[in-house]
Design a protein around this motif. Sequence first.
Motif, mmCIF file in Angstrom:
data_model
loop_
_atom_site.group_PDB
_atom_site.id
_atom_site.type_symbol
_atom_site.label_atom_id
_atom_site.label_comp_id
_atom_site.label_asym_id
_atom_site.label_seq_id
_atom_site.Cartn_x
_atom_site.Cartn_y
_atom_site.Cartn_z
ATOM 1 N N ASN A 379 27.037 70.028 -36.225
ATOM 2 C CA ASN A 379 28.050 70.512 -37.175
ATOM 3 C C ASN A 379 28.809 71.723 -36.624
ATOM 4 O OD1 ASN A 379 27.071 68.550 -38.847
ATOM 5 N ND2 ASN A 379 26.116 69.939 -40.321
ATOM 6 N N GLU A 380 28.098 72.577 -35.888
ATOM 7 C CA GLU A 380 28.709 73.811 -35.384
ATOM 8 C C GLU A 380 29.215 73.664 -33.941
ATOM 9 O OE1 GLU A 380 29.209 76.259 -37.351
ATOM 10 O OE2 GLU A 380 28.025 75.467 -39.023
ATOM 11 N N ASN A 381 29.174 72.412 -33.414
ATOM 12 C CA ASN A 381 29.651 72.139 -32.052
ATOM 13 C C ASN A 381 28.962 73.012 -31.004
ATOM 14 O OD1 ASN A 381 31.625 70.157 -32.838
ATOM 15 N ND2 ASN A 381 32.906 71.848 -33.571
ATOM 16 N N LEU A 382 27.681 73.232 -31.212
ATOM 17 C CA LEU A 382 26.914 74.025 -30.255
ATOM 18 C C LEU A 382 26.427 73.175 -29.086
ATOM 19 C CD1 LEU A 382 24.895 76.169 -32.810
ATOM 20 C CD2 LEU A 382 26.871 76.874 -31.456
ATOM 21 N N LEU A 383 26.235 71.880 -29.316
ATOM 22 C CA LEU A 383 25.904 70.935 -28.258
ATOM 23 C C LEU A 383 26.755 69.685 -28.447
ATOM 24 C CD1 LEU A 383 22.008 71.027 -27.792
ATOM 25 C CD2 LEU A 383 23.758 71.875 -26.236
ATOM 26 N N PRO A 384 27.063 68.967 -27.349
ATOM 27 C CA PRO A 384 27.905 67.767 -27.462
ATOM 28 C C PRO A 384 27.143 66.590 -28.064
ATOM 29 C CG PRO A 384 27.203 68.087 -25.201
ATOM 30 C CD PRO A 384 26.735 69.298 -25.955
ATOM 31 N N GLN A 385 27.898 65.682 -28.642
ATOM 32 C CA GLN A 385 27.325 64.433 -29.147
ATOM 33 C C GLN A 385 26.853 63.570 -27.983
ATOM 34 O OE1 GLN A 385 27.106 63.539 -32.390
ATOM 35 N NE2 GLN A 385 28.381 65.096 -33.388
ATOM 36 N N ILE A 386 25.847 62.743 -28.233
ATOM 37 C CA ILE A 386 25.389 61.803 -27.210
ATOM 38 C C ILE A 386 26.020 60.435 -27.452
ATOM 39 C CG2 ILE A 386 23.218 62.997 -26.775
ATOM 40 C CD1 ILE A 386 21.833 60.886 -28.522
ATOM 41 N N ASN A 387 26.163 59.667 -26.387
ATOM 42 C CA ASN A 387 26.719 58.311 -26.459
ATOM 43 C C ASN A 387 25.580 57.313 -26.321
ATOM 44 O OD1 ASN A 387 28.003 55.831 -25.981
ATOM 45 N ND2 ASN A 387 29.793 56.855 -25.076
ATOM 46 N N ARG A 388 25.248 56.666 -27.432
ATOM 47 C CA ARG A 388 24.119 55.719 -27.431
ATOM 48 C C ARG A 388 24.533 54.322 -26.954
ATOM 49 N NH1 ARG A 388 19.749 57.859 -30.136
ATOM 50 N NH2 ARG A 388 20.186 59.719 -31.405
ATOM 51 N N ALA A 498 14.753 68.979 -45.002
ATOM 52 C CA ALA A 498 15.776 69.711 -44.262
ATOM 53 C C ALA A 498 16.763 70.341 -45.233
ATOM 54 C CB ALA A 498 16.500 68.773 -43.300
ATOM 55 N N HIS A 499 17.071 71.584 -44.995
ATOM 56 C CA HIS A 499 17.994 72.317 -45.858
ATOM 57 C C HIS A 499 19.425 71.841 -45.610
ATOM 58 C CE1 HIS A 499 20.172 75.692 -47.682
ATOM 59 N NE2 HIS A 499 19.029 76.050 -48.252
ATOM 60 N N ASN A 500 20.201 71.763 -46.670
ATOM 61 C CA ASN A 500 21.604 71.401 -46.565
ATOM 62 C C ASN A 500 22.446 72.435 -47.307
ATOM 63 O OD1 ASN A 500 23.925 69.978 -45.977
ATOM 64 N ND2 ASN A 500 23.721 68.569 -47.717
ATOM 65 N N PRO A 501 23.292 73.206 -46.598
ATOM 66 C CA PRO A 501 23.631 73.088 -45.175
ATOM 67 C C PRO A 501 22.481 73.533 -44.280
ATOM 68 C CG PRO A 501 24.642 75.041 -46.119
ATOM 69 C CD PRO A 501 24.038 74.300 -47.266
ATOM 70 N N PRO A 502 22.465 73.066 -43.032
ATOM 71 C CA PRO A 502 21.313 73.349 -42.160
ATOM 72 C C PRO A 502 21.228 74.786 -41.683
ATOM 73 C CG PRO A 502 22.995 72.134 -40.964
ATOM 74 C CD PRO A 502 23.436 72.163 -42.395
ATOM 75 N N CYS A 503 22.379 75.461 -41.510
ATOM 76 C CA CYS A 503 22.361 76.800 -40.935
ATOM 77 C C CYS A 503 23.585 77.581 -41.383
ATOM 78 C CB CYS A 503 22.295 76.747 -39.410
ATOM 79 S SG CYS A 503 23.689 75.877 -38.626
ATOM 80 N N VAL A 504 23.561 78.877 -41.155
ATOM 81 C CA VAL A 504 24.665 79.754 -41.494
ATOM 82 C C VAL A 504 24.863 80.729 -40.345
ATOM 83 C CG1 VAL A 504 23.156 81.395 -42.689
ATOM 84 C CG2 VAL A 504 25.593 81.353 -43.237
ATOM 85 N N ARG A 505 26.108 81.073 -40.056
ATOM 86 C CA ARG A 505 26.381 82.053 -39.000
ATOM 87 C C ARG A 505 26.137 83.447 -39.544
ATOM 88 N NH1 ARG A 505 29.834 82.545 -34.368
ATOM 89 N NH2 ARG A 505 28.817 84.168 -33.126
ATOM 90 N N ALA A 506 25.337 84.243 -38.829
ATOM 91 C CA ALA A 506 25.060 85.614 -39.247
ATOM 92 C C ALA A 506 26.352 86.424 -39.234
ATOM 93 C CB ALA A 506 24.026 86.256 -38.333
ATOM 94 N N VAL A 507 26.504 87.270 -40.241
ATOM 95 C CA VAL A 507 27.678 88.142 -40.317
ATOM 96 C C VAL A 507 27.399 89.471 -39.620
ATOM 97 C CG1 VAL A 507 29.283 89.276 -41.906
ATOM 98 C CG2 VAL A 507 28.353 87.036 -42.479
ATOM 99 N N SER A 508 26.143 89.881 -39.601
ATOM 100 C CA SER A 508 25.764 91.173 -39.043
ATOM 101 C C SER A 508 24.722 90.989 -37.953
ATOM 102 C CB SER A 508 25.212 92.074 -40.146
ATOM 103 O OG SER A 508 24.597 93.231 -39.614
ATOM 104 N N LEU A 509 24.736 91.891 -36.974
ATOM 105 C CA LEU A 509 23.728 91.903 -35.910
ATOM 106 C C LEU A 509 22.367 92.392 -36.383
ATOM 107 C CD1 LEU A 509 25.640 93.566 -32.918
ATOM 108 C CD2 LEU A 509 24.985 91.176 -33.110
#
Length: 555
Positions: A379-388, A498-509
Motif C-alpha cells: 500500500n505504501e509502495n515500500l517494496l515492488p509487486q511480484i509477478n506470479r 490483521a489491522h486495517n489499515p495495516p500501518c501509519v506513517r509516524a508524524v514525529s521522530l
Amino acid sequence: MKRLKRSWSDHRQAVWSLDRPISTSKWSLNPVKLIGFFIVGLMVFTAASIILKDLPSHTRLRLLTDPDATEDVSHLSITAQKDKLLGGLLPSGFDERSCLSRQESVLYHKELRQKPSSYLISKLRNYEALHKQCGPHTVLYNRSVELIKSGQYRDSADCSYLVWISYSGLGNRMLTLASAFLYALLTNRVLLVDPGVNMPDLFCEPFPGVSWLLPPDFPIIDQFSMFNQESPHCYGYMVKQDIVGNSTGSILPPFIYLHLAHDYDDQDKLFFCDQDQSILHKIPWLFMRTDNYFVPYLFLMPAFEQELSNLFPEKETIFHFLSRYLFHPTNSVWGLVMRYYQAYLAQGDEKLGIQIRVFDTGVGPFKYVVDQITACLMNENLLPQINREEPILNPSRKQKTIAVLITSLSLGYFEEFRNMYWEHPTVTGEIVGVHQPSQEEHQQTEKLWHERKALAEMYLLSLTDKLVTSAWSTFGYVAHGLGGLKPWILYKPENRTAHNPPCVRAVSLEPCFHAPPYYDCKKKAGTDTSKIVPHVRHCEDVSWGLKLFDQNNEL
C-alpha cells in the motif's frame, strides 16, 4: 670510413624517439625536478591515505576498484572531516581506536535532520566539565559518598547525583537512560549509571575524562535490587507516610529512591509536579528505576518548560540528539554492525528495514502478521509487486537493487519474504534481497551475546533509508530515533486479526511515553494531559500514551 661521434644526449633522444617524439629538454634528468615530482607525489599519496582512512572499508574498496566512484571522494571526505563531531554535539579528546563507532557512525548514518542548538552544545560542554569535577573517585565524589554512609546531612552538598538503576530490556534501558540524562541536565545533577550486567560491554563512555559508571564499591549498590514502592527511602512511600514534610527542616535524608516504572502509583507520580521537585532538589542523591521514556511529561512542568524549549527548539529531535550523543557501541558491537552492513546492505541502491515484534504467544510465523506487513509494504509502495505469471523479466534499464533488513526473534517472517522475492520476479524489474542477522526465538534480557546482537540490529535498522516498525516496541523506537527516520508503524493486531489499515506513517521522530500520569498538579485533579500544550499529544501507536510533536506537525 669516417666515424661520427655522438653525445649521450643524442643517444637518449634516439632511444625516446623509438616510442614517441618527446623533447629532451622536457624530460632531462634534472635532480631538482625529480625531487619536486617526488614531493608532490608524496603529498598526493598522503592526502589520499587520509581521505581513505576516514571512509568505511566498503567505500574504500569501491573507490579503489570502480573508476566511476571517485567523484564521491570529495563529498565523503568533507563529510568525514566536517561532521565527525556531529556539528559540535560530540566532545573531542577521545582515543578514536578505543571506540570506533564514535567517529565512524557519521559515515553510515544520514546527516542530522536538524543541527543541535548552540545552547544545547554549550549545556553539554558545561555538563561534561561538571561530570569531570564530580565524577567517580574525584575528591567531591568521595565527599558526597560519605553522606550516604552517615545517613543524614544538614548542609548543602558540593555535588548532586542521579543514579540510573539498570532495569528491563535493552530498548527500555536506552530510552530511560536518555530520559534520566535529560533530567540530570535540567537539574544540574551528575548522572551515574548502574552497570547492571552488560552495560560496559555494550556502550563506550560518553563523557571525556571520567567514567559515567557507578563504581562497584559504592556503599549501597547491593541494595538496588531491594528498592521498591515499600522501601522507606521511596519517595512515594515517604509521601504516604508524611515523612517528606518532616524532612524539610534542618536534617534531610542523603538519598531518595524514585520508582517511575509502569506500575507506579499516584504518590510516585508526584515526581512530575513542580512542588515535589523543589523538595527533591534538596536531596544530594536520587536513585531512579524506570522503564518509561518520560521526556514528554517534562514539557508539562513549568519549572522545565522554558529551558527545554531553549535546548530543543525542534522538540521532536530530543531522543535523536541524545541517543547520538550518549550511545556509542563498543568495538565488539560495532564490528557486528559493520561486517553485516558491508556484507549484505552496502551494495543496495535502496535499503529498507522491517522490525517485527509480535506480542501474541505461540510459534510463528502468524499468517495475519505476514498479511498485515505485506499490505503495509504494498500500500505504501515500500517494496515492488511480484509477478506470479512470468518466471523471469528482463528489463531494458539497469536493475535497481533493494536490500531488505528484517529483525525478528522468529525466522519465519524472513523466510516468507525471502521466498516471495526469490521465487518470483518483480513487476518493475527490481532485484530484492532479504536478510536477517539473527533469530533468537526468545528475548534473553541480560544475556551478553543476545544483547550485543540486539544493539547491533537496532543500529543496522537505523542505517536504512526507509523503516517499518512494530507498534509499542521500544526496540523500534530506538532504531528510528537513532537514524532520524519517521517510520511506518504497524498497528498492533487485535484478536489475531490483521489491522486495517495495516500501518501509519509516524508524524514525529520521538518515542512514546507508554504510562504517563493523568494528573493536573496545580488543580490536584485528574485531567487529559494530552490537551495541556500543543506539542504533547497522544502517540500514533498507543492511544493513551504521550509523545512530543513539533507544532507544525499534524496527526
